[in-house]
Design an enzyme around this catalytic site. Structure first.
Site, mmCIF file in Angstrom:
data_model
loop_
_atom_site.group_PDB
_atom_site.id
_atom_site.type_symbol
_atom_site.label_atom_id
_atom_site.label_comp_id
_atom_site.label_asym_id
_atom_site.label_seq_id
_atom_site.Cartn_x
_atom_site.Cartn_y
_atom_site.Cartn_z
ATOM 1 N N HIS A 150 0.813 -1.216 0.000
ATOM 2 C CA HIS A 150 0.000 0.000 0.000
ATOM 3 C C HIS A 150 0.847 1.267 0.000
ATOM 4 O O HIS A 150 0.434 2.291 -0.525
ATOM 5 C CB HIS A 150 -0.981 -0.016 1.168
ATOM 6 C CG HIS A 150 -2.131 -0.912 0.885
ATOM 7 N ND1 HIS A 150 -2.172 -2.201 1.326
ATOM 8 C CD2 HIS A 150 -3.244 -0.728 0.133
ATOM 9 C CE1 HIS A 150 -3.277 -2.766 0.875
ATOM 10 N NE2 HIS A 150 -3.942 -1.894 0.157
ATOM 11 N N GLU A 172 -11.586 -10.526 -4.667
ATOM 12 C CA GLU A 172 -10.136 -10.508 -4.466
ATOM 13 C C GLU A 172 -9.592 -11.766 -3.809
ATOM 14 O O GLU A 172 -8.427 -11.823 -3.465
ATOM 15 C CB GLU A 172 -9.686 -9.238 -3.736
ATOM 16 C CG GLU A 172 -10.509 -8.838 -2.550
ATOM 17 C CD GLU A 172 -10.064 -7.497 -1.947
ATOM 18 O OE1 GLU A 172 -9.076 -6.916 -2.387
ATOM 19 O OE2 GLU A 172 -10.738 -7.057 -1.001
ATOM 20 N N ASP A 212 -4.868 -8.193 -4.444
ATOM 21 C CA ASP A 212 -5.032 -9.345 -3.558
ATOM 22 C C ASP A 212 -5.322 -10.613 -4.352
ATOM 23 O O ASP A 212 -4.829 -11.686 -4.007
ATOM 24 C CB ASP A 212 -6.177 -9.090 -2.563
ATOM 25 C CG ASP A 212 -5.684 -8.310 -1.350
ATOM 26 O OD1 ASP A 212 -4.604 -8.644 -0.838
ATOM 27 O OD2 ASP A 212 -6.363 -7.365 -0.929
ATOM 28 N N CYS A 239 -10.186 -2.700 -10.057
ATOM 29 C CA CYS A 239 -9.642 -1.594 -9.260
ATOM 30 C C CYS A 239 -8.262 -1.887 -8.679
ATOM 31 O O CYS A 239 -7.716 -1.065 -7.952
ATOM 32 C CB CYS A 239 -10.609 -1.194 -8.149
ATOM 33 S SG CYS A 239 -10.799 -2.439 -6.887
HETATM 34 C C1 PEP Z 1 -6.851 -5.045 -4.431
HETATM 35 O O1 PEP Z 1 -6.627 -5.946 -3.622
HETATM 36 O O2 PEP Z 1 -6.633 -5.140 -5.655
HETATM 37 C C2 PEP Z 1 -7.386 -3.750 -3.982
HETATM 38 C C3 PEP Z 1 -7.763 -2.823 -4.821
HETATM 39 O O3 PEP Z 1 -7.426 -3.552 -2.635
HETATM 40 P P1 PEP Z 1 -6.145 -3.149 -1.768
HETATM 41 O O4 PEP Z 1 -5.005 -2.919 -2.713
HETATM 42 O O5 PEP Z 1 -6.504 -1.926 -1.011
HETATM 43 O O6 PEP Z 1 -5.955 -4.351 -0.914
HETATM 44 MG MG MG Z 2 -7.409 -5.776 -1.613
#
Ligand code: PEP
Ligand code: MG
Length: 582
Positions: free
Chosen positions: A189, A432, A456, A503
């Site tokens: 992140h 995910e 994920d 996303c």
């Molecule tokens: C993902 O897992 O692709 C996602 C968009 O969520 P995060 O990256 O916040 O885990």
């Molecule tokens: Mg995620």
């Protein structure tokens, strides 16, 4: 020159600021009675130096992040003046003949354990402060080198062992020219946020440095290809200065397409929305022509303070975002805490596998009091614009229904209170985990939309920890298994006529664009910096060609074949201006 992992595109040239890493080796030594007075003097000197340093940091941080954030240091000074804390340390030295360092460490452990056991958020928070202050005191006792924030608060290249999203959230992006981390991987992140802010970043340089980087060293960070230059020669600096200027110019040129619709030459459209984690990021997204927000990572709202945000505070943020969107859709993801995202004020038990642990919807369903507050805020904000909600990390129909039960309670309360909200609020789920893919047909019958979180989904499909740089080469979005997962989800959604969004970070990889066009995805939600490059490629990529390519990709048996077909596609059919490194 060091080849590491490119985590955020762009070039940074500037002086290093090395953030201290606190993990100490304590001396294994006993005192004689005659040494006691000297040991107390050492302790008091350590306390004095710590207090001076904290006061100095507070002044510097005031300028960088504002007085609200820097007031944490007042609490730190208060701990060093607290007689109970100091008596505990002095007692250990005097009665057990232990050196000051060991006494400090034992006192920290004692108070932290004690506060952690209390079921009181405020006290748990104090435990975090005690750890922090104790570490600073240890640093002085052990004579570790002095490190403070750059005195002139000139922009710097941040060098840090590992960067947590909560550390990044507190930095002023305009002061951080670039970031270098010893460990960590581009799908963490912290890396996602660096991309959102457009800060060049390289990760995983540990083990590749012949000498440690020191504060003040001149660095060049090439985040696109993952190169790091330490104390470069003047001609290298000149070369990179030119490249940086060219990159800026190219980015400005791209701006000319910001307000054009995202259409392929054969007329297929794709919504290009933005991923944001704060109101701050929305501005950049809108400048780049975002068609809405496809993923609002709300956890950063929880991380940017030292208590759970209230309903009113959340409402103010959601409302402000949806109003700024001026009619465009805002998809709010409910709290996805855990994994690599922590709340300092809500100590969670250490987990061996935090990404597989107590996180996301699991946390919300265990803390329905907090979950309901968030859902009420989202519902109330939905009276002001096109708001949709989605739940992270759903693995079963039960979880989805249980979350909806809390939503129903929130609706009922608002009905009783006569508070308006959007009655037909769309409720989607993130896909995910492989379990969600396997039951996508069942989920599609109950939800309003799918949003595929590839970050994920890839880590769970391939069993590759997205944080572990040692195996980051195995984190392979173009693995045939991943493509098959995507196809299963899209087919299930088509059957029920619900939209599918992407996303995860893969949405912003221009190589993947023909895959989305071929699959007939409805929306890509991207970091602000990725919107225009994707749009530019869309303007020259036919959907019909993409469908043919996708058929070929499904006949490939290996990642290498898939990658080579995608590259060939671009070489033959698209005049690609830029093909960034993975
Ligand atoms: C993902 O897992 O692709 C996602 C968009 O969520 P995060 O990256 O916040 O885990
Ligand atoms: Mg995620």
């Amino acid at each position: 020159m060091i080849q590491a992992l490119g985590a955020s595109d762009g070039i940074a040239i500037g002086k290093a600021f090395v953030l201290p890493h606190w993990e100490w080796e304590l001396p294994d030594q006993r005192l004689d009675v005659t040494d006691l007075a000297k040991e107390f003097d050492r302790l008091y000197e350590g306390v004095r130096m710590s207090k001076t340093e904290i006061a100095q940091m507070k002044t510097e941080l005031d300028e960088v992040v504002g007085s609200e954030e820097s007031s944490i240091f007042d609490a730190h000074i208060a701990i060093l003046e607290d007689p109970v804390f100091m008596n505990e340390i002095q007692g250990i030295i005097q009665r057990q003949y232990k050196v000051a360092e060991v006494a400090v460490k034992e006192a920290i452990d004692h108070f932290v354990t004690m506060f952690d056991l209390l079921d009181d958020e405020y006290m748990k928070e104090r435990a975090v402060d005690i750890k922090d202050v104790g570490n600073r005191l240890l640093k002085h006792l052990l004579g570790a080198p002095e490190i403070a924030l750059p005195e002139d608060t000139q922009p710097f290249v941040l060098v840090v062992r590992e960067l947590s999203p909560s550390q990044l959230v507190h930095l002023k992006p305009e002061l951080v020219l670039g970031i270098v981390t010893m460990v960590g991987s581009p799908s963490s992140h912290a890396a996602i946020m660096a991309r959102a802010f457009g800060i060049p970043m390289v990760m995983g340089v540990e083990g590749k440095l012949s000498v440690a980087i020191e504060t003040g060293d001149l660095l060049i960070v090439d985040g696109g290809v993952g190169l790091l230059h330490i104390d470069p020669k003047p001609d290298t600096v000149s070369r990179y200065t030119v490249i940086r200027r060219q990159q800026h110019a190219a980015r400005e040129q791209l701006q000319s397409i910001a307000q054009l619709p995202a259409l392929t030459p054969d007329g297929v459209g794709l919504t290009l929305a933005a991923n944001i984690s704060s109101v701050k990021e929305l501005h950049a997204a809108l400048l780049n022509g975002a068609d809405g927000v496809g993923l609002f990572r709300t956890e950063f709202l929880y991380m940017d303070r030292d208590y759970f945000p209230t309903e009113e505070e959340q409402l103010a943020v959601y409302r402000s975002v949806v109003e700024k969107l001026n009619g465009k859709a805002l998809i709010i993801r409910t709290l996805d805490i855990g994994g690599d995202k922590h709340l300092d004020y809500n100590e969670m038990r250490e987990e061996d596998n935090p990404f597989l642990g107590f996180r996301a919807i699991r946390f919300s369903l265990a803390r329905k009091d907090l979950f309901k507050i968030q859902l009420r805020a989202i519902l109330r904000a939905s009276a002001y614009g096109d708001i949709q909600v989605m739940y992270p990390l759903i693995t079963s129909i039960e979880e989805y229904r249980e979350a909806n039960e809390v939503l129903a309670v929130a609706r009922k309360e608002l009905d009783e209170q006569g508070v308006p909200y959007r009655a037909d609020l769309p409720v989607g789920v993130m896909i995910e985990v492989p379990a969600a893919v396997a039951i996508a047909d069942l989920l599609a019958e109950e939800v309003s939309f799918f949003s595929i979180g590839t970050n994920d989904l890839i880590q769970f499909t391939l069993a590759v920890d997205r944080m572990n740089e040692q195996i980051s080469h195995l984190y392979e979005p173009y693995h045939p298994a991943v493509l098959r997962m995507l196809r299963t989800v899209v087919n299930a959604a088509r059957k029920q006529g619900i939209p599918v969004n992407i996303c995860g970070e893969l949405a912003g990889d221009i190589r993947a664009l023909p895959i989305w066009l071929g699959l007939g995805i409805d929306e890509l939600s991207l970091s602000a910096q990725a919107i225009l490059p994707i749009k530019e490629n869309m303007l020259r990529t036919k959907a019909s060609d993409s469908r043919l390519l996708l058929e070929e990709l499904f006949s490939c048996r290996t990642t290498a074949d898939i990658r080579s077909k995608v590259e060939q596609f671009y070489a033959e059919r698209v005049l690609l201006r830029k093909f960034p490194a993975k």
